[in-house]
Design a protein around this motif. Structure first.
Motif, PDB file in Angstrom:
ATOM      1  N   VAL A  40      36.949  -7.456  13.306  1.00  0.00           N
ATOM      2  CA  VAL A  40      35.789  -7.347  13.696  1.00  0.00           C
ATOM      3  C   VAL A  40      35.098  -8.629  14.251  1.00  0.00           C
ATOM      4  CG1 VAL A  40      35.493  -5.772  11.859  1.00  0.00           C
ATOM      5  CG2 VAL A  40      34.638  -7.525  11.342  1.00  0.00           C
ATOM      6  N   ALA A  41      33.854  -8.723  14.609  1.00  0.00           N
ATOM      7  CA  ALA A  41      33.398  -9.861  14.940  1.00  0.00           C
ATOM      8  C   ALA A  41      31.941  -9.542  15.007  1.00  0.00           C
ATOM      9  CB  ALA A  41      33.406 -10.044  17.320  1.00  0.00           C
ATOM     10  N   VAL A  42      31.700 -10.931  13.877  1.00  0.00           N
ATOM     11  CA  VAL A  42      29.869 -10.810  14.405  1.00  0.00           C
ATOM     12  C   VAL A  42      29.496 -12.099  15.293  1.00  0.00           C
ATOM     13  CG1 VAL A  42      30.092 -10.110  12.052  1.00  0.00           C
ATOM     14  CG2 VAL A  42      29.913 -12.978  12.542  1.00  0.00           C
ATOM     15  N   SER A  43      27.608 -12.072  15.237  1.00  0.00           N
ATOM     16  CA  SER A  43      27.497 -12.799  16.173  1.00  0.00           C
ATOM     17  C   SER A  43      26.742 -14.227  15.404  1.00  0.00           C
ATOM     18  CB  SER A  43      25.906 -12.408  16.670  1.00  0.00           C
ATOM     19  OG  SER A  43      26.081 -11.188  17.708  1.00  0.00           O
ATOM     20  N   GLY A  44      26.605 -14.102  14.348  1.00  0.00           N
ATOM     21  CA  GLY A  44      26.582 -15.680  13.705  1.00  0.00           C
ATOM     22  C   GLY A  44      27.472 -16.116  12.955  1.00  0.00           C
ATOM     23  N   ASP A  45      27.597 -17.115  12.531  1.00  0.00           N
ATOM     24  CA  ASP A  45      28.581 -17.717  11.262  1.00  0.00           C
ATOM     25  C   ASP A  45      28.424 -17.357  10.101  1.00  0.00           C
ATOM     26  OD1 ASP A  45      30.422 -19.622   9.712  1.00  0.00           O
ATOM     27  OD2 ASP A  45      29.339 -21.546  10.934  1.00  0.00           O
ATOM     28  N   ALA A  46      29.663 -15.821   9.599  1.00  0.00           N
ATOM     29  CA  ALA A  46      29.739 -15.833   8.556  1.00  0.00           C
ATOM     30  C   ALA A  46      30.013 -16.513   7.062  1.00  0.00           C
ATOM     31  CB  ALA A  46      30.785 -14.469   8.013  1.00  0.00           C
ATOM     32  N   LEU A  47      30.249 -17.936   7.237  1.00  0.00           N
ATOM     33  CA  LEU A  47      30.540 -18.615   6.207  1.00  0.00           C
ATOM     34  C   LEU A  47      29.276 -19.590   5.919  1.00  0.00           C
ATOM     35  CD1 LEU A  47      34.171 -20.841   7.826  1.00  0.00           C
ATOM     36  CD2 LEU A  47      34.063 -18.573   5.691  1.00  0.00           C
ATOM     37  N   LYS A  48      28.487 -19.185   6.772  1.00  0.00           N
ATOM     38  CA  LYS A  48      26.979 -20.023   6.754  1.00  0.00           C
ATOM     39  C   LYS A  48      25.980 -18.494   6.337  1.00  0.00           C
ATOM     40  CE  LYS A  48      27.121 -23.794   9.849  1.00  0.00           C
ATOM     41  NZ  LYS A  48      26.525 -23.970  11.181  1.00  0.00           N
ATOM     42  N   GLU A  52      26.300 -11.962   8.118  1.00  0.00           N
ATOM     43  CA  GLU A  52      26.434 -11.391   9.113  1.00  0.00           C
ATOM     44  C   GLU A  52      27.734 -10.316   8.854  1.00  0.00           C
ATOM     45  OE1 GLU A  52      25.610 -12.663  12.542  1.00  0.00           O
ATOM     46  OE2 GLU A  52      23.813 -13.177  11.141  1.00  0.00           O
ATOM     47  N   LEU A  53      28.427 -10.259   7.794  1.00  0.00           N
ATOM     48  CA  LEU A  53      29.355  -9.448   7.872  1.00  0.00           C
ATOM     49  C   LEU A  53      28.643  -7.827   7.920  1.00  0.00           C
ATOM     50  CD1 LEU A  53      32.447 -10.721   6.209  1.00  0.00           C
ATOM     51  CD2 LEU A  53      32.089 -10.955   8.113  1.00  0.00           C
ATOM     52  N   GLU A  54      27.426  -7.753   7.428  1.00  0.00           N
ATOM     53  CA  GLU A  54      26.689  -6.327   7.823  1.00  0.00           C
ATOM     54  C   GLU A  54      26.311  -6.396   8.931  1.00  0.00           C
ATOM     55  OE1 GLU A  54      23.290  -7.107   5.145  1.00  0.00           O
ATOM     56  OE2 GLU A  54      24.715  -7.658   3.568  1.00  0.00           O
ATOM     57  N   ARG A  55      26.576  -6.961  10.240  1.00  0.00           N
ATOM     58  CA  ARG A  55      25.786  -6.809  10.954  1.00  0.00           C
ATOM     59  C   ARG A  55      27.039  -6.667  12.899  1.00  0.00           C
ATOM     60  NH1 ARG A  55      21.997  -9.298   8.666  1.00  0.00           N
ATOM     61  NH2 ARG A  55      22.665 -11.678   9.408  1.00  0.00           N
ATOM     62  N   VAL A  56      28.227  -6.376  11.904  1.00  0.00           N
ATOM     63  CA  VAL A  56      29.591  -6.119  12.716  1.00  0.00           C
ATOM     64  C   VAL A  56      29.497  -5.867  14.365  1.00  0.00           C
ATOM     65  CG1 VAL A  56      31.421  -4.713  13.232  1.00  0.00           C
ATOM     66  CG2 VAL A  56      31.066  -5.834  10.674  1.00  0.00           C
ATOM     67  N   VAL A  65      39.894  -1.255  20.883  1.00  0.00           N
ATOM     68  CA  VAL A  65      38.302  -1.426  20.262  1.00  0.00           C
ATOM     69  C   VAL A  65      37.812   0.134  20.768  1.00  0.00           C
ATOM     70  CG1 VAL A  65      36.399  -2.013  20.925  1.00  0.00           C
ATOM     71  CG2 VAL A  65      38.843  -3.621  22.596  1.00  0.00           C
ATOM     72  N   PHE A  66      36.922  -0.194  18.867  1.00  0.00           N
ATOM     73  CA  PHE A  66      36.372   1.049  17.922  1.00  0.00           C
ATOM     74  C   PHE A  66      34.977   0.878  18.855  1.00  0.00           C
ATOM     75  CE2 PHE A  66      40.876   2.032  16.288  1.00  0.00           C
ATOM     76  CZ  PHE A  66      40.649   3.121  17.281  1.00  0.00           C
ATOM     77  N   LYS A  67      34.587  -0.144  19.118  1.00  0.00           N
ATOM     78  CA  LYS A  67      33.285  -1.033  19.403  1.00  0.00           C
ATOM     79  C   LYS A  67      32.988  -1.859  20.225  1.00  0.00           C
ATOM     80  CE  LYS A  67      28.626  -1.994  15.901  1.00  0.00           C
ATOM     81  NZ  LYS A  67      28.206  -1.508  14.565  1.00  0.00           N
ATOM     82  N   ASN A  68      32.062  -1.979  20.514  1.00  0.00           N
ATOM     83  CA  ASN A  68      31.579  -3.016  21.355  1.00  0.00           C
ATOM     84  C   ASN A  68      30.657  -3.109  21.627  1.00  0.00           C
ATOM     85  OD1 ASN A  68      31.956  -5.310  22.767  1.00  0.00           O
ATOM     86  ND2 ASN A  68      33.384  -4.731  24.449  1.00  0.00           N
ATOM     87  N   GLU A  69      29.857  -4.295  21.140  1.00  0.00           N
ATOM     88  CA  GLU A  69      28.806  -4.380  21.145  1.00  0.00           C
ATOM     89  C   GLU A  69      27.993  -5.619  21.817  1.00  0.00           C
ATOM     90  OE1 GLU A  69      25.840  -3.544  17.983  1.00  0.00           O
ATOM     91  OE2 GLU A  69      26.627  -1.556  17.924  1.00  0.00           O
ATOM     92  N   LEU A  70      28.990  -6.710  21.934  1.00  0.00           N
ATOM     93  CA  LEU A  70      29.042  -8.250  22.481  1.00  0.00           C
ATOM     94  C   LEU A  70      28.682  -8.010  24.474  1.00  0.00           C
ATOM     95  CD1 LEU A  70      31.518  -9.461  20.080  1.00  0.00           C
ATOM     96  CD2 LEU A  70      29.339 -10.044  20.243  1.00  0.00           C
ATOM     97  N   HIS A  71      29.233  -6.901  25.283  1.00  0.00           N
ATOM     98  CA  HIS A  71      29.348  -7.078  26.541  1.00  0.00           C
ATOM     99  C   HIS A  71      27.800  -7.050  26.357  1.00  0.00           C
ATOM    100  CE1 HIS A  71      28.884  -3.232  25.341  1.00  0.00           C
ATOM    101  NE2 HIS A  71      27.847  -3.094  26.224  1.00  0.00           N
TER     102      HIS A  71
END
Length: 71
Positions: A40-48, A52-56, A65-71
């Motif tokens: 999974v990928a998120v927009s922010g830094d999940a370590l900070k 962020e992992l709630e907003r995949v 690919v099952f979901k792609n909102e990064l385009h």
């Protein structure tokens, strides 16, 4: 005083650790050549900010690919 896991510990608890416990470390748990492409990928830094992992934004399972909102 802090309680619980750090963000890195929480991420590892859902990825690397279960793979090791299942004996599947050669197939899952980390992103490496030859392993199943489940991520999974998120927009922010999940370590900070672990929330962020709630907003995949992107989901890949088995290389598809099952979901792609990064385009």
């Amino acid at each position: 005083m802090n309680y619980g896991m750090t963000p890195m510990q929480a991420i590892r608890a859902g990825t690397v650790v279960p793979a090791e416990l299942l004996g599947w470390s050669d197939k899952i748990g980390t992103i490496e050549p030859g392993k199943w492409a489940d991520l999974v990928a998120v927009s922010g830094d999940a370590l900070k900010d672990i929330t962020e992992l709630e907003r995949v934004k992107f989901v890949m399972k088995g290389g598809a690919v099952f979901k792609n909102e990064l385009h």
